[in-house]
Design a protein around this motif. Structure first.
Motif, mmCIF file in Angstrom:
data_model
loop_
_atom_site.group_PDB
_atom_site.id
_atom_site.type_symbol
_atom_site.label_atom_id
_atom_site.label_comp_id
_atom_site.label_asym_id
_atom_site.label_seq_id
_atom_site.Cartn_x
_atom_site.Cartn_y
_atom_site.Cartn_z
ATOM 1 N N ASP A 1 -18.914 64.511 40.463
ATOM 2 C CA ASP A 1 -19.583 63.954 39.148
ATOM 3 C C ASP A 1 -19.484 64.976 38.143
ATOM 4 O O ASP A 1 -19.688 66.214 38.232
ATOM 5 C CB ASP A 1 -21.153 63.944 39.112
ATOM 6 C CG ASP A 1 -21.638 63.063 37.903
ATOM 7 O OD1 ASP A 1 -21.826 62.050 37.875
ATOM 8 O OD2 ASP A 1 -22.277 64.122 36.943
ATOM 9 N N LEU A 2 -18.802 64.681 36.926
ATOM 10 C CA LEU A 2 -18.311 65.342 36.133
ATOM 11 C C LEU A 2 -18.880 64.878 34.458
ATOM 12 O O LEU A 2 -18.569 63.896 34.275
ATOM 13 C CB LEU A 2 -16.955 65.827 35.976
ATOM 14 C CG LEU A 2 -16.141 66.561 34.874
ATOM 15 C CD1 LEU A 2 -16.533 67.966 34.928
ATOM 16 C CD2 LEU A 2 -14.835 66.289 34.830
ATOM 17 N N PHE A 3 -19.436 65.993 33.668
ATOM 18 C CA PHE A 3 -19.730 65.442 32.130
ATOM 19 C C PHE A 3 -18.473 65.935 31.459
ATOM 20 O O PHE A 3 -17.934 67.094 31.604
ATOM 21 C CB PHE A 3 -21.077 66.312 31.935
ATOM 22 C CG PHE A 3 -21.939 65.503 30.807
ATOM 23 C CD1 PHE A 3 -21.827 65.670 29.339
ATOM 24 C CD2 PHE A 3 -22.573 64.727 31.301
ATOM 25 C CE1 PHE A 3 -22.300 65.071 28.845
ATOM 26 C CE2 PHE A 3 -23.636 63.811 30.610
ATOM 27 C CZ PHE A 3 -23.508 64.335 29.254
ATOM 28 N N ASP B 1 -18.088 71.497 29.608
ATOM 29 C CA ASP B 1 -17.897 70.920 31.009
ATOM 30 C C ASP B 1 -16.352 70.698 31.230
ATOM 31 O O ASP B 1 -15.856 71.594 31.517
ATOM 32 C CB ASP B 1 -18.876 69.856 31.338
ATOM 33 C CG ASP B 1 -20.439 70.073 31.125
ATOM 34 O OD1 ASP B 1 -21.064 70.233 32.088
ATOM 35 O OD2 ASP B 1 -20.824 70.076 29.948
ATOM 36 N N ALA B 2 -16.087 69.341 31.078
ATOM 37 C CA ALA B 2 -14.671 69.095 31.359
ATOM 38 C C ALA B 2 -13.694 69.889 30.907
ATOM 39 O O ALA B 2 -12.888 70.216 31.471
ATOM 40 C CB ALA B 2 -14.793 67.416 31.170
ATOM 41 N N LEU B 3 -13.756 70.174 29.481
ATOM 42 C CA LEU B 3 -12.830 70.577 28.708
ATOM 43 C C LEU B 3 -12.406 72.179 29.090
ATOM 44 O O LEU B 3 -11.610 72.636 29.332
ATOM 45 C CB LEU B 3 -12.950 70.619 27.289
ATOM 46 C CG LEU B 3 -12.791 69.031 26.815
ATOM 47 C CD1 LEU B 3 -12.751 69.044 25.438
ATOM 48 C CD2 LEU B 3 -11.698 68.209 27.420
ATOM 49 N N LYS B 4 -13.758 72.864 29.261
ATOM 50 C CA LYS B 4 -13.974 74.298 29.964
ATOM 51 C C LYS B 4 -13.078 74.383 31.019
ATOM 52 O O LYS B 4 -12.344 75.293 31.319
ATOM 53 C CB LYS B 4 -15.358 74.623 29.721
ATOM 54 C CG LYS B 4 -15.563 75.953 30.203
ATOM 55 C CD LYS B 4 -16.775 76.580 30.071
ATOM 56 C CE LYS B 4 -18.037 75.861 30.955
ATOM 57 N NZ LYS B 4 -19.069 76.423 31.110
ATOM 58 N N ALA C 1 -19.305 59.842 28.488
ATOM 59 C CA ALA C 1 -19.112 61.426 28.904
ATOM 60 C C ALA C 1 -19.384 61.564 30.052
ATOM 61 O O ALA C 1 -19.385 62.836 30.805
ATOM 62 C CB ALA C 1 -20.104 62.092 27.911
ATOM 63 N N ASN C 2 -19.943 60.960 30.996
ATOM 64 C CA ASN C 2 -20.322 60.878 32.504
ATOM 65 C C ASN C 2 -19.440 60.273 33.267
ATOM 66 O O ASN C 2 -19.483 59.188 33.133
ATOM 67 C CB ASN C 2 -21.625 60.707 32.385
ATOM 68 C CG ASN C 2 -22.259 61.244 33.912
ATOM 69 O OD1 ASN C 2 -22.755 60.358 34.604
ATOM 70 N ND2 ASN C 2 -21.927 62.496 34.274
ATOM 71 N N GLY C 3 -18.930 60.766 34.442
ATOM 72 C CA GLY C 3 -18.061 60.271 35.098
ATOM 73 C C GLY C 3 -17.470 61.164 36.436
ATOM 74 O O GLY C 3 -18.335 61.936 36.944
ATOM 75 N N TYR C 4 -16.527 60.993 36.761
ATOM 76 C CA TYR C 4 -15.884 61.776 37.778
ATOM 77 C C TYR C 4 -14.536 62.447 37.504
ATOM 78 O O TYR C 4 -13.906 62.404 36.687
ATOM 79 C CB TYR C 4 -15.429 60.912 38.904
ATOM 80 C CG TYR C 4 -16.735 60.379 39.755
ATOM 81 C CD1 TYR C 4 -17.298 60.916 40.718
ATOM 82 C CD2 TYR C 4 -17.260 59.055 39.520
ATOM 83 C CE1 TYR C 4 -18.450 60.308 41.237
ATOM 84 C CE2 TYR C 4 -18.069 58.375 40.236
ATOM 85 C CZ TYR C 4 -19.005 59.038 41.168
ATOM 86 O OH TYR C 4 -19.742 58.438 41.846
#
Length: 462
Positions: free
Chosen positions: A123-125, A130-133, A344-347
């Motif tokens: 699970d990734l925000f 989060d994701a971009l970092k 913004a929330n997924g995988y």
């Protein structure tokens, strides 16, 4: 917001093939002689079976946040995707690890990313914190070629929060908007109509308070919960562009219009419009306050809609809940029809994959991100699709509450993100500290805004 989706790729997977072979036709017979006389017996050769080599067993870790009763519909969808993916990939076992949302996002995943050993699927925000970092650090799999291979590039509504330098590093499972759920029977019993203006909203809150009913159910032990309401207040007072403007250095947290949003929240706290003792109450307790009639309204995400059609969860309030968007603020900046909208929330997927693990990831994406599963998420769990669905698919929506939410979204001038997906992690953590200070009376609206502006400037200077 939805759409017809066809997957252009079928994964070609090995399967066991049984080849029958025999020395001669099973219906033929061969003569044989014996000393006592001629006799004939039928001779049948035993078939020779050749089996393709069995696939080597392997395990792929999958971190999810679908835990608890309120997440049971999404968990059922995930379970079906897992089952199908394991069937599609010989030897695969997906090892599920269920972790509470905030623990995963702010504790476990950051530590795993720092060590370079995140789960293979997790699970990734989205967003800068989060994701971009993680993408900048090289921890996430570039999904751009995979989306093209599977024929689903261009099918997503909004991938901005997972996109870095034109490459996609995560996929939102759905979208959501945030607004007010309200108790229809309570409104009717107290002669309150659904607020269409700011004056009507505050009038309703005052009337409910006079009658001993908490206007807004709230559980603020997890500070992200009151931050949802604060975020939309900022979007109303300071305009939709304000949210993106903080990290971009174009909007100050202590600008007068942003301070006005904090001041309104502070005013509602002082008037007792929120649940007493909210700082000691978790998110599920907020829902319980609402379901038991102790709170007439609840500001929450559209994902909550599935609860209110489930007798086991909603009880006497089953199918008796309505929804409305935050009304326009008098003198508010920008288009006041905008709604809080997130994809913004997924995988996400580890960049460190073996060939068989990559095959599993592709199969997971194929099985999770398609018309069927997106429609199921909408129908069963009230999650707005992250992919374009056809008019025929959308026509299957029957839940009045979901229709209400979708109607508001479709009529909106646009959507602004939640600041937790746009500002840096350290700034977001400070927003959680400061909103709780505001609620407890430990800081004024202006003091909170000044502190946040200081932390934001430090983050932007890095």
């Amino acid at each position: 917001m939805k759409k017809a989706l066809t997957l252009a790729l079928t994964l070609v997977l090995g399967s066991a093939a049984v080849l029958a072979g025999c020395g001669e036709d099973n219906n033929s017979s061969a003569p044989s002689s014996a000393a006592s006389g001629a006799a004939t017996t039928a001779a049948t050769a035993s078939p020779q079976v050749s089996t393709a080599p069995k696939a080597e067993p392997f395990t792929v870790s999958l971190r999810h946040i679908q835990i608890g009763e309120a997440q049971k519909f999404r968990k059922a969808i995930l379970d079906d995707v897992v089952k199908k993916t394991q069937q599609d990939v010989p030897g695969l076992t997906l090892q599920l690890d269920g972790v509470e949302d905030q623990v995963n996002r702010f504790t476990k995943l950051p530590a795993e990313m720092a060590a370079g050993n995140p789960p293979k699927i997790f699970d990734l925000f989205g967003g800068a914190g989060d994701a971009l970092k993680y993408a900048k650090a090289g921890r996430l799999l570039d999904l751009t070629p995979i989306l093209k291979e599977l024929g689903i590039d261009g099918k997503f509504i909004n991938l901005n929060q997972f996109t870095l330098d034109g490459k996609v590093y995560g996929l939102p499972i759905g979208g959501n908007t945030e607004g007010f759920f309200y108790n229809k029977p309570l409104f009717e019993q107290n002669g309150i109509k659904v607020p269409a203006t700011w004056e009507e909203l505050e009038s309703a809150a005052a009337k409910l308070k006079e009658k001993g009913i908490t206007p807004f159910a709230m559980g603020s032990k997890g500070a992200w919960v009151p931050n949802m309401l604060l975020n939309t207040l900022i979007g109303r007072y300071a305009g939709p562009d304000a949210i993106e403007g903080f990290a971009a250095g174009k909007k100050a947290w202590n600008a007068p219009e942003v301070v006005a949003a904090f001041s309104k929240y502070e005013e509602w706290v002082k008037k007792g419009y929120f649940t007493k003792g909210e700082l000691g109450m978790e998110y599920p307790e907020m829902l319980n306050q609402f379901l038991t009639g102790k709170g007439a309204m609840m500001f929450d995400g559209s994902w909550r809609s599935s609860v209110f059609k489930d007798q086991a969860q909603a009880g006497d309030l089953t199918n008796k809940v309505g929804y409305f968007s935050m009304p326009a603020v008098p003198g508010g900046m920008g288009d006041q029809t905008f709604v809080n909208g997130n994809y913004a929330n997924g995988y996400g997927f580890s960049s460190n994959l073996k060939p068989n693990e990559l095959t599993a990831v592709k199969a997971f994406i194929k099985n999770m991100y398609n018309d069927e599963m997106q429609l199921r998420g909408l129908l069963e769990d009230g999650v707005l699709p992250s992919m374009k669905l056809s008019a025929d698919a959308l026509g299957k929506v029957q839940d009045p509450l979901v229709k209400q939410v979708m109607d508001i979204v479709n009529k909106a001038g646009g959507a602004f993100s939640h600041f937790d997906s746009t500002i840096q992690s350290e700034v977001y953590k400070e927003t959680e500290t400061q909103i709780q200070k505001l609620i407890s009376g430990g800081a004024t609206a202006k003091q909170v805004a000044d502190k946040l502006d200081q932390v934001q400037k430090q983050a932007n200077s890095k």
